[in-house]
Design a protein around this motif. Structure first.
Motif, PDB file in Angstrom:
ATOM      1  N   TYR A 218     -39.852  81.680 -30.875  1.00  8.37           N
ATOM      2  CA  TYR A 218     -39.233  80.374 -31.094  1.00  8.37           C
ATOM      3  C   TYR A 218     -37.740  80.588 -31.319  1.00  8.37           C
ATOM      4  O   TYR A 218     -37.338  81.424 -32.130  1.00  8.37           O
ATOM      5  N   ASP A 219     -36.936  79.865 -30.590  1.00 11.00           N
ATOM      6  CA  ASP A 219     -35.485  80.022 -30.679  1.00 11.00           C
ATOM      7  C   ASP A 219     -34.893  78.621 -30.609  1.00 11.00           C
ATOM      8  O   ASP A 219     -34.993  77.950 -29.585  1.00 11.00           O
TER       9      ASP A 219
ATOM     10  N   GLY B 148     -40.701  69.059 -27.859  1.00  5.89           N
ATOM     11  CA  GLY B 148     -41.511  70.267 -28.054  1.00  5.89           C
ATOM     12  C   GLY B 148     -41.979  70.824 -26.719  1.00  5.89           C
ATOM     13  O   GLY B 148     -41.635  70.296 -25.657  1.00  5.89           O
ATOM     14  N   PRO B 149     -42.774  71.881 -26.731  1.00  6.73           N
ATOM     15  CA  PRO B 149     -43.311  72.426 -25.480  1.00  6.73           C
ATOM     16  C   PRO B 149     -44.340  71.496 -24.857  1.00  6.73           C
ATOM     17  O   PRO B 149     -44.804  70.542 -25.495  1.00  6.73           O
ATOM     18  N   LEU B 171     -49.657  73.391 -33.677  1.00  6.23           N
ATOM     19  CA  LEU B 171     -49.256  73.004 -35.034  1.00  6.23           C
ATOM     20  C   LEU B 171     -49.455  74.168 -35.996  1.00  6.23           C
ATOM     21  O   LEU B 171     -48.613  74.434 -36.852  1.00  6.23           O
ATOM     22  N   GLU B 172     -50.560  74.878 -35.853  1.00  2.97           N
ATOM     23  CA  GLU B 172     -50.817  76.023 -36.724  1.00  2.97           C
ATOM     24  C   GLU B 172     -49.766  77.112 -36.541  1.00  2.97           C
ATOM     25  O   GLU B 172     -49.387  77.795 -37.490  1.00  2.97           O
ATOM     26  N   LEU B 173     -49.308  77.283 -35.304  1.00  2.17           N
ATOM     27  CA  LEU B 173     -48.305  78.313 -35.023  1.00  2.17           C
ATOM     28  C   LEU B 173     -46.893  77.888 -35.405  1.00  2.17           C
ATOM     29  O   LEU B 173     -45.973  78.691 -35.373  1.00  2.17           O
ATOM     30  N   GLY B 174     -46.720  76.622 -35.737  1.00  4.91           N
ATOM     31  CA  GLY B 174     -45.384  76.137 -36.079  1.00  4.91           C
ATOM     32  C   GLY B 174     -44.513  75.883 -34.864  1.00  4.91           C
ATOM     33  O   GLY B 174     -43.295  75.780 -34.979  1.00  4.91           O
ATOM     34  N   TRP B 175     -45.115  75.782 -33.693  1.00  2.00           N
ATOM     35  CA  TRP B 175     -44.331  75.539 -32.467  1.00  2.00           C
ATOM     36  C   TRP B 175     -43.919  74.072 -32.349  1.00  2.00           C
ATOM     37  O   TRP B 175     -43.011  73.751 -31.580  1.00  2.00           O
ATOM     38  N   VAL B 176     -44.607  73.190 -33.039  1.00  3.06           N
ATOM     39  CA  VAL B 176     -44.313  71.753 -32.972  1.00  3.06           C
ATOM     40  C   VAL B 176     -44.430  71.128 -34.362  1.00  3.06           C
ATOM     41  O   VAL B 176     -45.098  71.682 -35.243  1.00  3.06           O
TER      42      VAL B 176
END
Lengths: 286, 407
Positions: A218-219, B148-149, B171-176
């Motif tokens: 993540y960046d 987000g992705p 959500l668990e990975l913190g990507w969004v």
């Protein structure tokens, strides 16, 4: 009315990267005639599915079977089997040739002559399922992407899935026609084009003897929007990566502030040679 | 993410033959309103199956230009409507800059449908697809200015469960910060109706559309195609509580396996279907006797329904006689890639209204499926805290999703 405040990035920094090992790979590039000849060569491909099955498979599926066969032969420590592995398969415009024929045939003959094989074999899930069938994979087998903007989907899905379901491995496959050119109503390309596949065997980061390491990072400065159409395919990115030796990592922007990075493992002194050589023009470019 | 911080659903957007929004869908589902009718959008006299579950005109979202919206292919209209109305339902139509909203869509045959729709209106995309390089997911992502992705995923008719699972994972990975996840399918086209019909997968009870789809019934003769979609807003429970959002349910568990048996026919010894259900229950920390309702995949095909009955009997054990089971496809039709998504909505209805929706047209249960505790023809009020939804698909895809009542 519920409201939402600007979020902090605490969770993003907690999980700012996800990593796995690349334990084998192969690329394949076949002409239209060469890929269609595979329909009668089931015994040369994984799983010996039978020519009657391959007859209905998409060209991108057939090319992938060749690439995966090559990748299997290149493992330093081959897995005993692929029973619990999964498949994440990115295609571009899958089924276009067969569908063009079907549209034409429907217009001429009506509904009773529409093939029952188009939906099962030319839908987005089909190549992943066929590869799973050939290798006996009982892990999840999914299709992702689908267009000229879909390859980032594969990196995201494969790596996140590997960590989620305790799988021993994932086949990450990218297929497509290069270039994506016009076809006639019989589905035949109007100009020279090749069906290509990049097949990567991904295993958990803890796997010993990885060939390369792949991370999603993540960046907050990475692009949010995808490049559409993507200017470079995963296949080309990877072939440049191979050709550059240890000098340059592979980097793929995935949208949403995420990017994929692939580096050769520190333990590696040389890369596995590709069974099918990289075209000269690519080597020069690299 | 803290372990106890679960992922919940805070918004729903949908379009189906029995409603274009949650309340309308819930009301019609529990009133056993069938959306199945004779197809009139194109000529079907020569088709083996002439009926389908159709959504008609998809509503144009508030604030969108009606003419521009109508100029889009219906698959695009479906995705835009579902995503926008889900955000609106979650109170997120106005949101802070920088909020990373991801988008995961289950789309099984997006390009074939687009090519056929385009071809029918005189286009050439099938022969030169580079005319339109962006897929539906990208278009929705851009139109709604998401940050987000994004992901298009297909596990055939199990795609919707996959989308919800991936949204939870991101959500668990913190990507969004928020994730839109769901599936759309506008699969009632001349070619697909013919292809599925020639495969003998579709009911030929053309004279009785409402009675045609008969899951688990002795007189079943195949499925009925449907169209539509459902997209959900997913977010962390702590954040949802913080902003006072309505929480429909928690996405509690997911399982997925592959048969590696056949591209169309499910494995007659369904060990992998059983494994997928067990994975999902384990993921959700749920025992069979905790389950209050199962929305079965049950499409009304002779082979598939018996196969699923075997799976349910094996996983539920002694509880098989107690756990209420139904297939809502008899009302909605089989939405293909979007089936799991619309059936997740049926599970939300069960959790919210504390009632189990019925399998309509179940007059005479097949003896091979008679061991199940069918909810026959009428909804049954009962406490519902845990729901399970099975979705299986071509290529041997098996998935199971567990939703729990938000505490």
């Amino acid at each position: 009315m519920p409201t939402m405040n600007t979020p902090n990035r605490e969770t993003a920094t907690e999980h700012d990267s996800l990593e796995c090992a690349v334990t084998s790979y192969a690329t394949t590039r076949l002409s239209y005639d060469a890929v269609n000849a595979l329909r009668k060569q089931s015994d040369t491909l994984p799983g010996a599915l039978g020519n009657s099955v391959l007859r209905h498979s998409d060209e991108q599926t057939l090319t992938a079977l060749v690439a995966v066969k090559d990748a299997i032969s290149q493992f330093e420590t081959p897995p005993e089997d692929f029973q619990n592995w999964g498949v994440v398969f990115s295609t571009r415009y899958l089924g276009r040739t067969a569908f063009a024929q079907a549209l034409n045939k429907f217009a001429v003959d009506g509904p009773w002559n529409v093939s029952v094989q188009v939906v099962p074999n030319r839908s987005l899930h089909s190549p992943a399922s066929m590869l799973g069938l050939a290798l006996g994979c009982h892990g999840p087998c999914v299709g992702v992407g689908g267009g000229l903007d879909g390859e980032p989907d594969a990196w995201l899905t494969a790596i996140s899935l590997l960590g989620q379901q305790s799988l021993p491995g994932i086949w990450l496959v990218f297929s497509g026609w290069e270039p994506d050119e016009r076809i006639d109503i019989e589905g035949t390309p109007l100009t020279d084009t090749s069906c290509t596949t990049l097949a990567l065997a991904l295993q958990p980061a803890s796997t010993s003897n990885p060939t390369a390491r792949l991370r999603i990072v993540y960046d907050q400065f990475a692009p949010v929007a995808l490049e559409v159409p993507a200017k470079t395919t995963a296949m080309t990115l990877f072939e440049n990566f191979i050709a550059s030796g240890n000098e340059q990592p592979l980097t793929a922007m995935l949208g949403g502030g995420l990017r994929a990075e692939m580096n050769w493992s520190n333990a590696m002194t040389s890369t596995i040679p590709l069974l099918r050589p990289i075209p000269t023009n690519l080597k020069k470019a690299a | 993410m803290k372990k106890q911080d679960t992922v919940c659903i805070t918004g729903v957007g949908l379009t189906s033959s029995i409603g274009h929004g949650y309340e309308e869908f819930a009301s019609n589902l529990l009133s056993s309103v069938s959306g199945i009718e004779r197809v009139s959008a194109f000529e079907v006299n020569d088709h083996p199956s002439q009926i389908a579950s159709l959504i008609g005109q998809i509503p144009c979202p508030e604030g969108f230009d009606e003419n521009e919206f109508r100029s889009r292919l219906r698959i695009e209209q479906c995705g835009i409507w579902c995503a926008e109305s889900a955000l609106r339902d979650a109170g997120l139509q106005k949101r802070p800059e920088g909020l990373r909203i991801g988008l995961v869509l289950g789309l099984g045959a997006e390009w074939m449908q687009s090519w056929e729709m385009d071809y029918r209106r005189g286009g050439r995309r099938a022969f030169d697809p580079t005319e339109e390089p962006a897929g539906l997911t990208t278009k929705v992502h851009r139109l709604l200015d998401l940050r987000g992705p994004q992901l298009t995923v297909s596990a055939a008719c199990a795609s919707g469960n996959w989308a919800l699972s991936q949204g939870r994972r991101w959500l668990e990975l913190g990507w969004v910060d928020i994730c839109l996840a769901g599936a759309c399918d506008i699969g009632v086209t001349p070619l697909s109706l013919a292809g599925f019909g020639n495969l003998r997968a579709l009911s030929r009870k053309n004279q009785a559309p409402h009675a045609a789809l008969r899951p688990f019934d002795k007189d079943r003769d195949g499925m009925v195609l449907g169209e539509g979609g459902a997209i959900f807003v997913l977010e962390k429970t702590s954040k949802a509580i913080e902003r006072g959002a309505r929480r429909y349910a928690n996405v509690a568990g997911f399982g997925a396996t592959s048969d590696a048996h056949h591209m169309v026919i499910p494995c007659p010894e369904p060990q992998q279907g059983i494994a997928a259900m067990k994975q999902a229950l384990n993921d959700a920390h749920v025992e069979p006797n905790d389950i209050d309702y199962i929305n079965a995949h049950a499409t009304g095909t002779p082979v598939g329904d018996v196969c699923e009955a075997k799976i349910l009997q094996s996983v539920l054990g002694e509880s098989v006689k107690d756990v209420p089971i139904s297939s809502t496809k008899a009302l909605t039709g089989h939405l293909l890639s979007a089936a799991a998504a619309i059936e997740a909505v049926a599970c939300l209805v069960a959790l919210e209204r504390q009632v189990t929706p019925p399998t309509v047209n179940l007059e005479d249960p097949d003896p091979d499926c008679a061991m199940l505790n069918h909810v026959r023809n009428e909804p049954q009020p009962r406490p519902v805290d845990v729901t399970v939804s099975n979705s299986f698909g071509f290529g041997g895809n098996n998935t199971c999703l567990v939703l729990k009542k938000a505490a």
